[in-house]
Design a protein around this motif. Sequence first.
Motif, short mmCIF file in Angstrom:
data_model
loop_
_atom_site.label_atom_id
_atom_site.label_comp_id
_atom_site.label_asym_id
_atom_site.label_seq_id
_atom_site.Cartn_x
_atom_site.Cartn_y
_atom_site.Cartn_z
N UNK A 287 0.89 -1.19 -0.04
CA UNK A 287 0.07 0.07 0.04
C UNK A 287 0.71 1.28 0.00
N UNK A 288 2.13 1.25 -0.08
CA UNK A 288 3.09 2.13 -0.14
C UNK A 288 3.98 2.15 -1.39
N UNK A 289 3.84 3.29 -2.23
CA UNK A 289 4.52 2.95 -3.32
C UNK A 289 5.95 3.43 -3.56
N UNK A 290 6.03 4.50 -2.86
CA UNK A 290 7.41 5.32 -2.79
C UNK A 290 7.72 5.48 -1.40
N UNK A 291 8.95 5.06 -1.08
CA UNK A 291 9.37 4.99 0.31
C UNK A 291 10.34 6.26 0.54
N UNK A 292 10.44 7.08 -0.28
CA UNK A 292 11.33 8.39 0.04
C UNK A 292 10.42 9.21 1.07
N UNK A 293 11.48 9.82 1.77
CA UNK A 293 10.98 10.29 3.07
C UNK A 293 9.81 11.39 2.92
N UNK A 294 9.98 12.15 1.91
CA UNK A 294 8.77 13.37 1.59
C UNK A 294 7.65 12.52 1.08
N UNK A 295 7.79 11.48 0.14
CA UNK A 295 6.64 10.77 -0.41
C UNK A 295 6.14 9.99 0.63
N UNK A 296 6.64 9.31 1.37
CA UNK A 296 6.11 8.52 2.63
C UNK A 296 5.32 9.34 3.53
N UNK A 297 5.89 10.53 4.01
CA UNK A 297 4.96 11.41 4.83
C UNK A 297 3.78 11.92 4.26
N UNK A 298 3.61 12.19 2.91
CA UNK A 298 2.47 12.42 2.33
C UNK A 298 1.58 11.42 2.16
N UNK A 299 2.07 9.98 1.93
CA UNK A 299 1.10 8.87 1.89
C UNK A 299 0.52 8.52 3.23
N UNK A 300 1.28 8.89 4.31
CA UNK A 300 0.82 8.29 5.55
C UNK A 300 -0.23 9.34 6.17
N UNK A 301 -0.65 10.36 5.43
CA UNK A 301 -1.72 11.42 5.71
C UNK A 301 -2.90 10.60 5.23
N UNK A 302 -3.04 9.71 4.16
CA UNK A 302 -4.00 9.34 3.65
C UNK A 302 -4.53 8.15 3.93
N UNK A 303 -5.74 7.42 3.60
CA UNK A 303 -6.36 6.11 4.21
C UNK A 303 -5.30 5.20 3.62
N UNK A 304 -5.25 4.10 4.21
CA UNK A 304 -5.86 3.67 5.45
C UNK A 304 -4.96 4.25 6.83
N UNK A 305 -4.16 5.28 6.68
CA UNK A 305 -3.55 5.46 7.74
C UNK A 305 -4.00 6.80 8.54
N UNK A 306 -3.67 6.91 9.87
CA UNK A 306 -4.22 8.14 10.64
C UNK A 306 -2.87 8.88 11.11
N UNK A 307 -2.71 10.01 10.78
CA UNK A 307 -1.49 10.59 11.11
C UNK A 307 -1.71 11.24 12.63
#
Length: 620
Positions: A287-307
């Motif tokens: 469910x995470x396509x890009x693990x670079x720090x900037x992109x990871x931070x953006x992805x983890x703000x979206x569903x199914x995650x809860x920042x």
Amino acid sequence: MEIIRSNFKSNLHKVYQAIEEADFFAIDGEFSGISDGPSVTALTNGFDTPEERYQKLKKSSSIDFLASQGFDFNKVFRNGIPYLNQEEERQLREQYDEKRLQSNGAGTLSYVSPNTSKCPVTIPEDQKKFIDQVVEKIEDLLQSEENKNLELEPCTGFQRKLIYQTLSWKYPKGIHVDTLETEKKERYIVISKVDEEERKRREQQKLAKEQEELNDAVGFSRVIHAIANSGKLVIGHNMLLDVMHTVHQFYCPLPADLNEFKEMTTCVFPRLLDTKLMASTQPFKDIINNTSLAELEKRLKETPFNPPKVESAEGFPSYDTATEQLHEAGYDAYITGLCFISMANYLGSFLSPPKIHVSARSKLIEPFFNKLFLMRVMDIPYLNLEGPDLQPKRDHVLHVTFPKEWKTSDLYQLFSAFGNIQISWIDDTSAFVSLSQPEQVQIAVNTSKYAESYRIQTYADYVGKKHEEKQSKRKWTEDTWQEVERKRLNTQCISYALQNHYYHTNSLTATSTAGKRNLSPSPEEADLEARISGEISDTEFEQTESCAEPLSEGRKKSKKLKRMKKDLSPAGFLSHTEPCTDELENYSGTGSRLCGCCWRTSALPSSPLAQGPRGILQEQ
């Protein structure tokens, strides 16, 4: 809050308090090294072994990359906080101790050397006049009712040492001696006439000042030591180089051997977690396509995650993630912490009932401990600090050597009949070529048997030959050293035996030879030398060598660190060495059971994933 040289000391207590209260620490040293540098393809290889990658990182520099990102080097030199590693700190403490012993505090009983008050100091002939003049001035000072202090002219360090030792012996009470510095950095001695109570007070002040100077020199190392001694979880993103630099700068030079580095690192930091590896691993990988720090931070703000919601303490302004400040170490560490919290909390959703918050001490995150992401290695995703690394077969990989003029297109042309391939350059004349089907490997090898410009061999053959060369070189070095040592020992034995033989012979024939000796050995002496030369057998020599073999420097350092941290590391850390038996309650209503240590479930479909050490699922 930005802490620099000017406010470090005044805010250190706040840092200690934060370390005491923290659940975990997020770090970023902004050490990019070869992972992001401009010549990454020349320095890294997709089929590096963990040992090879460690050696490359050990030699790399990240200055070029930092400069390209606008890093303010002037600020570092202007406002950077000083630090010392443990060896440098030890040496500085010894220097202070030696200084006290030399000076003896001009009579301070706390620092009296073995020779104090027992006998006069031995003064070199060329310094006697100088010392006599100093003693004469002190006598005048003691006799004077007006003068309380005496300032001597600047002199050499050796002369100051003689002054301190002489005064300590000659005037155990009644004066205080101190060294000051002029504006031109010249050192001179000040002698004050004081009573015993004042002398003790000044000595205590002097001791406190020295301790403060020592603490100032140790500097930021005190923060690193406090974090390490807390035993709490330390988090980073793609953090291998950060860990290497931290160990090297604040503890001791990196060992030459990877296994010794692992042992040393886990001794300093018992629990490390790499969020890049965590995001690249199940259950996040799909469910995470890009693990670079900037992109990871953006992805983890979206569903199914809860920042997480972040509230800053009063007087401590927070970063605003809406305004990116990437490649600023503080900001990168901040969002690394946010990413960890989001992913850790996501793991709680697999529990029944679901858990909204998962702490840094939860067993749910233990499978990710002490595994550091390996950048751009195709089939070994992480460096395992707690055991052996993954060893993929690589039976589909070929090692190819070719002329320096060849380019990537030439290699693609050479292997055009084998479908999709991957090329990893080693240097200008060699590369690894990965085939899609292992059964094609031998066919490719056979095609090069009669080729003149290139050679192809299997990866296993390449590694085997490389190992043989390494062993041969090591054996040659050991044999050479043994031969030198054997000759040295033989020479000593021969010399000793011949001396005894000559002494015995000459003592019996002294009257007949009239003190004359033939320089050429007699037949008996030559025979004796030959017999002695053969007395030291290879077996005996090897036994002697094995008994005298010292511990490697890396292991010595690691053992030293272990002793240092034995009483400081908190108890209760679970080492995941036993077979996994823990299973958590039903989750998501599926009736499946989730293993908290290994992240395996009976409901997961089969996949081309293989379970690596500590249960993390990784691609073969």
